[in-house]
Design a protein around this motif. Structure first.
Motif, PDB file in Angstrom:
ATOM      1  N   ARG A  61       0.821  -1.199   0.000  1.00 59.02           N
ATOM      2  CA  ARG A  61       0.000   0.000   0.000  1.00 59.02           C
ATOM      3  C   ARG A  61       0.857   1.252   0.000  1.00 59.02           C
ATOM      4  NH1 ARG A  61      -2.273   4.369   3.628  1.00 59.02           N
ATOM      5  NH2 ARG A  61      -4.408   4.641   2.898  1.00 59.02           N
ATOM      6  N   VAL A  62       0.465   2.243  -0.784  1.00 60.16           N
ATOM      7  CA  VAL A  62       1.093   3.559  -0.721  1.00 60.16           C
ATOM      8  C   VAL A  62       0.060   4.542  -0.185  1.00 60.16           C
ATOM      9  CG1 VAL A  62       2.756   3.170  -2.582  1.00 60.16           C
ATOM     10  CG2 VAL A  62       0.487   4.077  -3.139  1.00 60.16           C
ATOM     11  N   MET A  63       0.543   5.593   0.468  1.00 62.08           N
ATOM     12  CA  MET A  63      -0.394   6.582   0.988  1.00 62.08           C
ATOM     13  C   MET A  63      -0.911   7.443  -0.148  1.00 62.08           C
ATOM     14  SD  MET A  63       1.556   7.831   4.410  1.00 62.08           S
ATOM     15  CE  MET A  63       0.238   8.329   5.481  1.00 62.08           C
ATOM     16  N   PRO A  64      -2.192   7.758  -0.150  1.00 59.98           N
ATOM     17  CA  PRO A  64      -2.680   8.720  -1.140  1.00 59.98           C
ATOM     18  C   PRO A  64      -2.150  10.113  -0.808  1.00 59.98           C
ATOM     19  CG  PRO A  64      -4.453   8.059   0.348  1.00 59.98           C
ATOM     20  CD  PRO A  64      -3.251   7.238   0.708  1.00 59.98           C
ATOM     21  N   ALA A  65      -2.234  11.018  -1.769  1.00 61.40           N
ATOM     22  CA  ALA A  65      -1.596  12.341  -1.622  1.00 61.40           C
ATOM     23  C   ALA A  65      -2.078  13.085  -0.368  1.00 61.40           C
ATOM     24  CB  ALA A  65      -1.862  13.175  -2.878  1.00 61.40           C
ATOM     25  N   ALA A  66      -3.378  13.066  -0.132  1.00 60.44           N
ATOM     26  CA  ALA A  66      -3.914  13.835   1.004  1.00 60.44           C
ATOM     27  C   ALA A  66      -3.390  13.294   2.334  1.00 60.44           C
ATOM     28  CB  ALA A  66      -5.439  13.794   0.980  1.00 60.44           C
ATOM     29  N   GLU A  67      -3.308  11.980   2.427  1.00 62.13           N
ATOM     30  CA  GLU A  67      -2.817  11.362   3.665  1.00 62.13           C
ATOM     31  C   GLU A  67      -1.353  11.702   3.895  1.00 62.13           C
ATOM     32  OE1 GLU A  67      -3.152   7.082   4.505  1.00 62.13           O
ATOM     33  OE2 GLU A  67      -5.221   7.248   3.834  1.00 62.13           O
ATOM     34  N   LEU A  68      -0.579  11.617   2.816  1.00 59.12           N
ATOM     35  CA  LEU A  68       0.848  11.909   2.963  1.00 59.12           C
ATOM     36  C   LEU A  68       1.049  13.374   3.350  1.00 59.12           C
ATOM     37  CD1 LEU A  68       3.769  10.750   2.617  1.00 59.12           C
ATOM     38  CD2 LEU A  68       3.755  11.808   0.357  1.00 59.12           C
ATOM     39  N   ALA A  69       0.253  14.248   2.734  1.00 58.66           N
ATOM     40  CA  ALA A  69       0.374  15.681   3.028  1.00 58.66           C
ATOM     41  C   ALA A  69       0.045  15.963   4.490  1.00 58.66           C
ATOM     42  CB  ALA A  69      -0.546  16.475   2.115  1.00 58.66           C
ATOM     43  N   ALA A  70      -0.893  15.200   5.043  1.00 61.30           N
ATOM     44  CA  ALA A  70      -1.277  15.420   6.447  1.00 61.30           C
ATOM     45  C   ALA A  70      -0.157  15.004   7.399  1.00 61.30           C
ATOM     46  CB  ALA A  70      -2.559  14.652   6.757  1.00 61.30           C
ATOM     47  N   VAL A  71       0.578  13.977   7.016  1.00 61.01           N
ATOM     48  CA  VAL A  71       1.614  13.450   7.911  1.00 61.01           C
ATOM     49  C   VAL A  71       2.967  14.096   7.644  1.00 61.01           C
ATOM     50  CG1 VAL A  71       2.776  11.355   8.684  1.00 61.01           C
ATOM     51  CG2 VAL A  71       0.410  11.241   7.972  1.00 61.01           C
ATOM     52  N   ASN A  72       3.317  14.210   6.382  1.00 62.82           N
ATOM     53  CA  ASN A  72       4.609  14.771   5.973  1.00 62.82           C
ATOM     54  C   ASN A  72       4.376  15.870   4.937  1.00 62.82           C
ATOM     55  OD1 ASN A  72       6.376  13.287   7.515  1.00 62.82           O
ATOM     56  ND2 ASN A  72       7.547  12.512   5.782  1.00 62.82           N
ATOM     57  N   PRO A  73       3.972  17.049   5.400  1.00 62.34           N
ATOM     58  CA  PRO A  73       3.560  18.093   4.433  1.00 62.34           C
ATOM     59  C   PRO A  73       4.635  18.448   3.405  1.00 62.34           C
ATOM     60  CG  PRO A  73       3.069  18.753   6.704  1.00 62.34           C
ATOM     61  CD  PRO A  73       3.884  17.510   6.792  1.00 62.34           C
ATOM     62  N   GLY A  74       5.879  18.263   3.760  1.00 70.63           N
ATOM     63  CA  GLY A  74       6.944  18.657   2.838  1.00 70.63           C
ATOM     64  C   GLY A  74       7.222  17.667   1.726  1.00 70.63           C
ATOM     65  N   ASP A  75       6.662  16.491   1.833  1.00 72.88           N
ATOM     66  CA  ASP A  75       6.996  15.443   0.869  1.00 72.88           C
ATOM     67  C   ASP A  75       6.285  15.626  -0.468  1.00 72.88           C
ATOM     68  OD1 ASP A  75       8.722  14.131   2.494  1.00 72.88           O
ATOM     69  OD2 ASP A  75       7.657  12.212   2.433  1.00 72.88           O
ATOM     70  N   ASP A  76       6.995  15.297  -1.520  1.00 75.26           N
ATOM     71  CA  ASP A  76       6.386  15.302  -2.847  1.00 75.26           C
ATOM     72  C   ASP A  76       5.748  13.932  -3.077  1.00 75.26           C
ATOM     73  OD1 ASP A  76       6.288  16.480  -5.728  1.00 75.26           O
ATOM     74  OD2 ASP A  76       7.064  14.437  -5.943  1.00 75.26           O
ATOM     75  N   HIS A  77       4.457  13.918  -3.328  1.00 73.04           N
ATOM     76  CA  HIS A  77       3.758  12.639  -3.425  1.00 73.04           C
ATOM     77  C   HIS A  77       4.259  11.790  -4.584  1.00 73.04           C
ATOM     78  CE1 HIS A  77       0.237   9.918  -4.266  1.00 73.04           C
ATOM     79  NE2 HIS A  77       0.454   9.677  -2.982  1.00 73.04           N
ATOM     80  N   GLY A  78       4.531  12.443  -5.696  1.00 74.34           N
ATOM     81  CA  GLY A  78       5.032  11.708  -6.860  1.00 74.34           C
ATOM     82  C   GLY A  78       6.349  11.010  -6.549  1.00 74.34           C
ATOM     83  N   GLU A  79       7.214  11.755  -5.870  1.00 74.78           N
ATOM     84  CA  GLU A  79       8.517  11.169  -5.504  1.00 74.78           C
ATOM     85  C   GLU A  79       8.314  10.009  -4.546  1.00 74.78           C
ATOM     86  OE1 GLU A  79      11.528  10.119  -2.871  1.00 74.78           O
ATOM     87  OE2 GLU A  79       9.988  11.486  -2.132  1.00 74.78           O
TER      88      GLU A  79
END
Lengths: 354, 188
Positions: B120-138
């Motif tokens: 499983r990978v985190m969807p963009a919104a989830e990742l942004a909530a946990v690690n706002p600085g991360d680029d989802h594509g990367e």
């Protein structure tokens, strides 16, 4: 971080602690349990790593996968502490300890191991800065290798909910859509071997079928691969946490894992405890102790006769009232907040949080 | 065996083949993604990890079949079940690959019930909530690369968002990357 287990115990204990954390910390879940998505309902982020059993590979292959994945998760989320709830600390944790020495490592180590099991895993306690032992109602019957060890800090039994969080009988029935006239029997036999579960469930349903006005409700743990087989006389339940609704049931038939056991005591539900053979968890001792202390009935195997007699006894109004009272008298409170406080205290001592 | 002839062996294959040509022509981005993700494979030359093959391919030799990573992000309601069923049908027709699903939802059940491995990978919104600085594509590229490397997968096939309408597209692309029917594999 939680291992998979055969039920939801590891995940639920960590969730119980996480929901009692202060604003100074932000819990995040990394789990081998396929039930991990439930933590999102409580507002926590999560990452998943399939367990060795889930992908069915040998230990070397899985250890390499886990090592890689844990490193990836630590590097991405940069946690300050790693709290592991599981019986066997994986080799990858030792590697992580070397690779990320500044992390605070905590082991939430459930007791009640079967006698003679797991001594070599206990040696891995030295990998951790703190070992927390979630309390066990049946501690007096524990004959396993964790007994008497001085390396753990013990807290009261950990459950996700407190008494105040539980619904009363009427509202619980309303939420589950159970009519007041029904004698409701809950059957929740954990996430173990599906064949055993369904055959036990069938047997209980067969016993109940001959009792007019009775109805079986069966849970399906998110961890199981296949669903509960369809049977017209069994209603399927999919709620979490189940303890919130336990008051809806006249009697429960539950597998005797840590979580279900302590939730039954918390809720005071008249319960038939069904111990299952497990690698380390001594469910037989736990069930026998419950019987001895008058908080339920232990059955040594699921047979029509044993289940029938136990149902008769626990649905007798006087006996049911006595069991509820015994549970209330012997309930020692929830250790989840204590466990979380121990973790946070350590982080304060290390200067990680103020 | 080419993808086209493989498709021809599948139930409804001729229709699928016609659909596939049309879809392939209009999905250049998807093809670029396939190439991009496939290029992350670093386990070439090593045997793939011996993960589950699925509920119908239980023999030991099927544990050696190539692993195809199917990346299914943004699945709509019911799509996971349809995807799992379609891939299972294709696997049974060819008996030449083991799918490994990468999803960004919590809908593990359709895959697990069929005995498949799910990551499983985190969807963009989830990742942004946990690690706002991360680029989802990367993040996704990094996860897919790691999954492909560690499982020693042979190929990566993305299932673009858009749900069931993309199923023929996926099957055509899958047919392009999976090997011919493996003579050693037996259905147990």
């Amino acid at each position: 971080m939680t291992s998979n287990g055969t039920g939801m115990g590891h995940l639920t204990r960590m969730l119980a602690m996480a929901t009692r954390s202060s604003a100074a910390v932000e819990p995040f879940f990394f789990s081998m349990s396929s039930a991990v998505p439930v933590v999102a309902k409580f507002g926590f982020g999560w990452e998943y790593c399939p367990s060795r059993e889930e992908i069915d590979v040998d230990a070397d292959e899985w250890n390499a996968l886990f090592d890689d994945r844990l490193t990836e998760v630590i590097e991405r989320y940069r946690p300050k502490a790693l709290v592991f709830d599981g019986v066997v600390p994986y080799n990858g944790l030792r590697s992580a300890r070397k690779r990320f020495p500044d992390l605070v490592y905590v082991w939430s180590r459930r007791p009640m191991w079967r006698r003679g099991t797991g001594r070599r895993w206990l040696r891995r306690s030295s990998w951790f800065d703190l070992v927390i032992e979630p309390g066990e109602f049946a501690a007096a019957a524990d004959q396993g290798p964790t007994v008497g060890r001085a390396d753990a800090v013990r807290v009261r039994p950990i459950t996700l909910l407190d008494r105040a969080d539980l619904l009363e009988h009427g509202p619980a029935r309303t939420e589950l859509g159970i009519d007041e006239s029904v004698k409701a029997v809950l059957v929740t036999l954990g996430g173990g071997n599906l064949n055993d579960i369904t055959s036990d469930l069938d047997l209980v349903a067969d016993v109940v079928r001959h009792r007019p006005g009775w109805q079986v409700y069966a849970t399906q743990a998110p961890i199981t691969r296949s669903g509960v087989p369809a049977r017209d006389d069994i209603r399927s339940l999919s709620v979490y946490p189940l303890s919130r609704y336990l008051a809806a049931f006249d009697v429960a038939v539950v597998a005797c894992g840590y979580n279900a056991y302590h939730e039954a005591i918390l809720a005071g539900t008249p319960t038939i405890f069904v111990p299952k053979p497990k690698k380390t968890d001594d469910q037989h001792a736990r069930a026998a102790y419950a019987d001895e202390r008058g908080i339920g009935i232990a059955v040594d195997g699921v047979t029509s006769e044993l289940i029938g007699k136990a149902l008769d006894r626990l649905t007798d109004p006087d006996e049911a009232a006595r069991v509820r009272q015994q549970c209330a008298d012997q309930y020692s409170g929830n250790g989840a907040a204590e466990g979380m406080a121990l973790v946070e205290d350590l982080l304060i001592k290390r200067g990680v949080v103020t | 065996v080419t993808g086209a002839s493989l498709i021809g062996r599948l139930p409804g294959g001729r229709v699928l083949e016609r659909l596939g040509v049309a879809v392939r022509n209009r999905s250049a981005r998807a093809v670029r993604e396939v190439r991009s993700w496939t290029s992350v494979v670093t386990g070439a030359g090593l045997p793939p990890m011996g993960i589950r093959s699925g509920q119908h391919l239980a023999a030991a030799e099927t544990r050696k079949l190539p692993i195809v990573v199917i990346v299914a992000q943004g699945l709509g309601d019911g799509d996971a079940e349809k995807l799992a069923r379609q891939i299972e049908e294709m696997q049974l027709s060819t008996r030449s690959f083991r799918p490994l699903f990468v999803i960004d939802s919590a809908e593990f059940a359709p895959f697990r019930q069929r005995g498949y491995v799910v990551e499983r990978v985190m969807p963009a919104a989830e990742l942004a909530a946990v690690n706002p600085g991360d680029d989802h594509g990367e993040y996704v590229r990094s996860r897919i690369a790691a999954i492909t490397r560690i499982y020693r997968a042979a190929s990566v096939v993305p299932f673009p968002t858009g749900g069931q309408s993309d199923m023929p597209d996926l099957l055509v692309r899958l047919a392009d990357v999976i090997p011919a029917k493996a003579p050693a594999a037996r259905n147990h």
